[in-house]
Every structure is written in structure tokens, then in C-alpha cells.
Design a protein around this motif. Sequence first.
Motif, PDB file in Angstrom:
ATOM      1  N   MET A   1       0.842  -1.145   0.037  1.00 16.96           N
ATOM      2  CA  MET A   1       0.152  -0.187  -0.016  1.00 16.96           C
ATOM      3  C   MET A   1       1.008   1.155   0.211  1.00 16.96           C
ATOM      4  O   MET A   1       1.968   1.361   0.754  1.00 16.96           O
ATOM      5  CB  MET A   1      -0.894  -0.031   1.158  1.00 16.96           C
ATOM      6  N   LYS A   2       0.514   2.129  -0.797  1.00 17.71           N
ATOM      7  CA  LYS A   2       1.224   3.415  -0.807  1.00 17.71           C
ATOM      8  C   LYS A   2      -0.106   4.568  -0.474  1.00 17.71           C
ATOM      9  O   LYS A   2      -0.922   4.497  -1.407  1.00 17.71           O
ATOM     10  CB  LYS A   2       1.908   3.717  -2.145  1.00 17.71           C
ATOM     11  N   ILE A   3       0.192   5.608   0.194  1.00 14.53           N
ATOM     12  CA  ILE A   3      -0.687   6.519   0.352  1.00 14.53           C
ATOM     13  C   ILE A   3      -0.046   7.792  -0.124  1.00 14.53           C
ATOM     14  O   ILE A   3       1.049   8.224   0.119  1.00 14.53           O
ATOM     15  CB  ILE A   3      -0.731   6.728   1.978  1.00 14.53           C
ATOM     16  N   THR A   4      -0.885   8.746  -0.736  1.00 12.57           N
ATOM     17  CA  THR A   4      -0.327  10.151  -0.998  1.00 12.57           C
ATOM     18  C   THR A   4      -1.482  11.225  -0.402  1.00 12.57           C
ATOM     19  O   THR A   4      -2.849  10.765  -0.348  1.00 12.57           O
ATOM     20  CB  THR A   4      -0.379  10.200  -2.633  1.00 12.57           C
ATOM     21  N   VAL A   5      -1.188  12.088  -0.275  1.00 14.90           N
ATOM     22  CA  VAL A   5      -2.198  13.115   0.180  1.00 14.90           C
ATOM     23  C   VAL A   5      -1.892  14.572  -0.678  1.00 14.90           C
ATOM     24  O   VAL A   5      -0.803  14.781  -1.050  1.00 14.90           O
ATOM     25  CB  VAL A   5      -2.014  13.622   1.844  1.00 14.90           C
ATOM     26  N   ASP A   6      -2.994  15.098  -0.894  1.00 14.30           N
ATOM     27  CA  ASP A   6      -3.146  16.487  -1.609  1.00 14.30           C
ATOM     28  C   ASP A   6      -3.515  17.478  -0.617  1.00 14.30           C
ATOM     29  O   ASP A   6      -4.772  17.702  -0.155  1.00 14.30           O
ATOM     30  CB  ASP A   6      -4.313  16.253  -2.814  1.00 14.30           C
ATOM     31  N   GLN A   7      -2.343  18.107   0.120  1.00 14.62           N
ATOM     32  CA  GLN A   7      -2.838  19.138   0.972  1.00 14.62           C
ATOM     33  C   GLN A   7      -3.579  20.085   0.527  1.00 14.62           C
ATOM     34  O   GLN A   7      -4.481  20.721   1.181  1.00 14.62           O
ATOM     35  CB  GLN A   7      -1.633  19.886   1.736  1.00 14.62           C
ATOM     36  N   ASP A   8      -3.717  20.553  -0.672  1.00 12.82           N
ATOM     37  CA  ASP A   8      -4.731  21.541  -1.524  1.00 12.82           C
ATOM     38  C   ASP A   8      -6.053  21.176  -1.352  1.00 12.82           C
ATOM     39  O   ASP A   8      -6.905  22.089  -1.219  1.00 12.82           O
ATOM     40  CB  ASP A   8      -4.318  22.056  -2.909  1.00 12.82           C
ATOM     41  N   LYS A   9      -6.445  19.856  -1.073  1.00 12.79           N
ATOM     42  CA  LYS A   9      -7.764  19.352  -0.957  1.00 12.79           C
ATOM     43  C   LYS A   9      -8.116  19.466   0.261  1.00 12.79           C
ATOM     44  O   LYS A   9      -9.501  19.174   0.796  1.00 12.79           O
ATOM     45  CB  LYS A   9      -7.924  18.013  -1.952  1.00 12.79           C
ATOM     46  N   LEU A  18      -8.327  11.120  13.676  1.00 16.00           N
ATOM     47  CA  LEU A  18      -8.734  10.142  14.593  1.00 16.00           C
ATOM     48  C   LEU A  18      -9.025   8.752  14.238  1.00 16.00           C
ATOM     49  O   LEU A  18      -8.811   7.985  15.266  1.00 16.00           O
ATOM     50  CB  LEU A  18     -10.254  10.703  14.623  1.00 16.00           C
ATOM     51  N   LEU A  19      -8.688   8.392  13.037  1.00 17.27           N
ATOM     52  CA  LEU A  19      -8.966   6.966  12.528  1.00 17.27           C
ATOM     53  C   LEU A  19      -7.629   6.329  12.712  1.00 17.27           C
ATOM     54  O   LEU A  19      -7.434   5.075  13.166  1.00 17.27           O
ATOM     55  CB  LEU A  19      -9.583   6.754  11.276  1.00 17.27           C
ATOM     56  N   ALA A  20      -6.440   6.941  12.136  1.00 19.32           N
ATOM     57  CA  ALA A  20      -5.354   6.388  12.001  1.00 19.32           C
ATOM     58  C   ALA A  20      -4.128   7.353  12.344  1.00 19.32           C
ATOM     59  O   ALA A  20      -3.336   7.932  11.645  1.00 19.32           O
ATOM     60  CB  ALA A  20      -4.945   5.919  10.563  1.00 19.32           C
ATOM     61  N   PRO A  21      -3.894   7.511  13.825  1.00 24.99           N
ATOM     62  CA  PRO A  21      -3.164   8.597  14.078  1.00 24.99           C
ATOM     63  C   PRO A  21      -1.695   8.288  14.005  1.00 24.99           C
ATOM     64  O   PRO A  21      -0.720   9.106  13.981  1.00 24.99           O
ATOM     65  CB  PRO A  21      -3.359   8.924  15.732  1.00 24.99           C
ATOM     66  N   ASP A  22      -1.313   7.164  13.771  1.00 20.78           N
ATOM     67  CA  ASP A  22      -0.044   6.542  13.629  1.00 20.78           C
ATOM     68  C   ASP A  22       0.567   6.804  11.976  1.00 20.78           C
ATOM     69  O   ASP A  22       1.774   6.788  11.764  1.00 20.78           O
ATOM     70  CB  ASP A  22       0.259   5.117  13.760  1.00 20.78           C
ATOM     71  N   VAL A  23      -0.686   7.228  11.125  1.00 22.76           N
ATOM     72  CA  VAL A  23      -0.378   7.338   9.731  1.00 22.76           C
ATOM     73  C   VAL A  23      -0.256   8.990   9.360  1.00 22.76           C
ATOM     74  O   VAL A  23       0.223   9.500   8.633  1.00 22.76           O
ATOM     75  CB  VAL A  23      -1.128   6.370   8.932  1.00 22.76           C
ATOM     76  N   PHE A  24      -1.468   9.574  10.125  1.00 22.74           N
ATOM     77  CA  PHE A  24      -1.535  10.914   9.473  1.00 22.74           C
ATOM     78  C   PHE A  24      -1.614  11.851  10.901  1.00 22.74           C
ATOM     79  O   PHE A  24      -1.680  11.503  11.873  1.00 22.74           O
ATOM     80  CB  PHE A  24      -3.211  11.015   9.082  1.00 22.74           C
ATOM     81  N   ASP A  25      -1.407  12.979  10.606  1.00 23.56           N
ATOM     82  CA  ASP A  25      -1.177  14.151  11.772  1.00 23.56           C
ATOM     83  C   ASP A  25      -1.690  15.386  11.106  1.00 23.56           C
ATOM     84  O   ASP A  25      -1.964  15.411   9.646  1.00 23.56           O
ATOM     85  CB  ASP A  25       0.221  14.252  12.283  1.00 23.56           C
ATOM     86  N   GLN A  26      -1.764  16.464  11.736  1.00 23.11           N
ATOM     87  CA  GLN A  26      -2.268  17.792  11.047  1.00 23.11           C
ATOM     88  C   GLN A  26      -1.288  18.657  11.430  1.00 23.11           C
ATOM     89  O   GLN A  26      -0.597  18.873  12.555  1.00 23.11           O
ATOM     90  CB  GLN A  26      -3.717  18.058  11.643  1.00 23.11           C
ATOM     91  N   ARG A  27      -1.051  19.818  10.538  1.00 25.19           N
ATOM     92  CA  ARG A  27      -0.428  20.867  10.872  1.00 25.19           C
ATOM     93  C   ARG A  27      -0.741  21.679  11.948  1.00 25.19           C
ATOM     94  O   ARG A  27      -1.966  21.956  12.127  1.00 25.19           O
ATOM     95  CB  ARG A  27       0.032  21.814   9.654  1.00 25.19           C
ATOM     96  N   GLU A  28      -0.117  22.383  12.795  1.00 24.99           N
ATOM     97  CA  GLU A  28      -0.608  23.038  14.036  1.00 24.99           C
ATOM     98  C   GLU A  28      -1.444  24.287  13.622  1.00 24.99           C
ATOM     99  O   GLU A  28      -2.346  24.659  14.027  1.00 24.99           O
ATOM    100  CB  GLU A  28       0.548  23.436  15.066  1.00 24.99           C
ATOM    101  N   GLU A  29      -0.917  24.916  12.750  1.00 21.98           N
ATOM    102  CA  GLU A  29      -1.314  26.152  12.326  1.00 21.98           C
ATOM    103  C   GLU A  29      -2.381  26.111  11.469  1.00 21.98           C
ATOM    104  O   GLU A  29      -3.349  27.281  11.579  1.00 21.98           O
ATOM    105  CB  GLU A  29      -0.248  27.009  11.556  1.00 21.98           C
ATOM    106  N   ASP A  30      -2.908  25.263  10.886  1.00 23.27           N
ATOM    107  CA  ASP A  30      -4.057  25.218   9.710  1.00 23.27           C
ATOM    108  C   ASP A  30      -4.916  23.849   9.887  1.00 23.27           C
ATOM    109  O   ASP A  30      -6.014  23.728   9.343  1.00 23.27           O
ATOM    110  CB  ASP A  30      -3.897  25.693   8.516  1.00 23.27           C
ATOM    111  N   GLY A  31      -4.282  22.733  10.378  1.00 22.19           N
ATOM    112  CA  GLY A  31      -4.986  21.543  10.556  1.00 22.19           C
ATOM    113  C   GLY A  31      -4.988  20.965   9.338  1.00 22.19           C
ATOM    114  O   GLY A  31      -5.701  19.662   9.001  1.00 22.19           O
ATOM    115  N   VAL A  33      -3.679  18.126   6.586  1.00 24.28           N
ATOM    116  CA  VAL A  33      -3.107  16.843   7.031  1.00 24.28           C
ATOM    117  C   VAL A  33      -1.740  16.707   6.427  1.00 24.28           C
ATOM    118  O   VAL A  33      -0.914  17.397   5.665  1.00 24.28           O
ATOM    119  CB  VAL A  33      -3.872  15.962   5.942  1.00 24.28           C
ATOM    120  N   LEU A  34      -1.027  15.815   7.274  1.00 28.51           N
ATOM    121  CA  LEU A  34       0.499  15.386   7.206  1.00 28.51           C
ATOM    122  C   LEU A  34       0.438  14.053   7.263  1.00 28.51           C
ATOM    123  O   LEU A  34       0.013  13.499   7.933  1.00 28.51           O
ATOM    124  CB  LEU A  34       1.387  16.114   8.290  1.00 28.51           C
TER     125      LEU A  34
END
Length: 64
Positions: A1-9, A18-31, A33-34
Amino acid sequence: MKITVDQDKCCGAGTCVLLAPDVFDQREEDGIVLLLQESPGQDSHDIVREAADVCPGAAITVSE
């Protein structure tokens, strides 16, 4: 499995974190996804697919 995120979306809802805190996080300043793990272990695949399915911005893409 490979995951990509589009921060613009990303709308910063945080459902993925909330579902996968080991895989995803959020930027402090605007929330926005990281991505913490581009290729998570097998034990996280189902919850990552769910996070992608429920993402309100469709910002998460999962490829097998």
C-alpha cells in the motif's frame, strides 16, 4: 500500500487523524493533513482505506 495526500484538497476535518493517528497528523497552524507513513504496515491497511473513504475533501489516495 502506498498513500499520497493532496494538501490543497484537505479541509482540515481531522477524521484521518482520529482513525489512524500513526499514519496521519495535522499541521498545528491550519489543521492540514500531514502524512507520517507513506507505506504503513499491513495492520493499518483497513483503517487507512476507511480514512480515505471518509475524507470530506478526498485528499487521501491509496494505491495497492
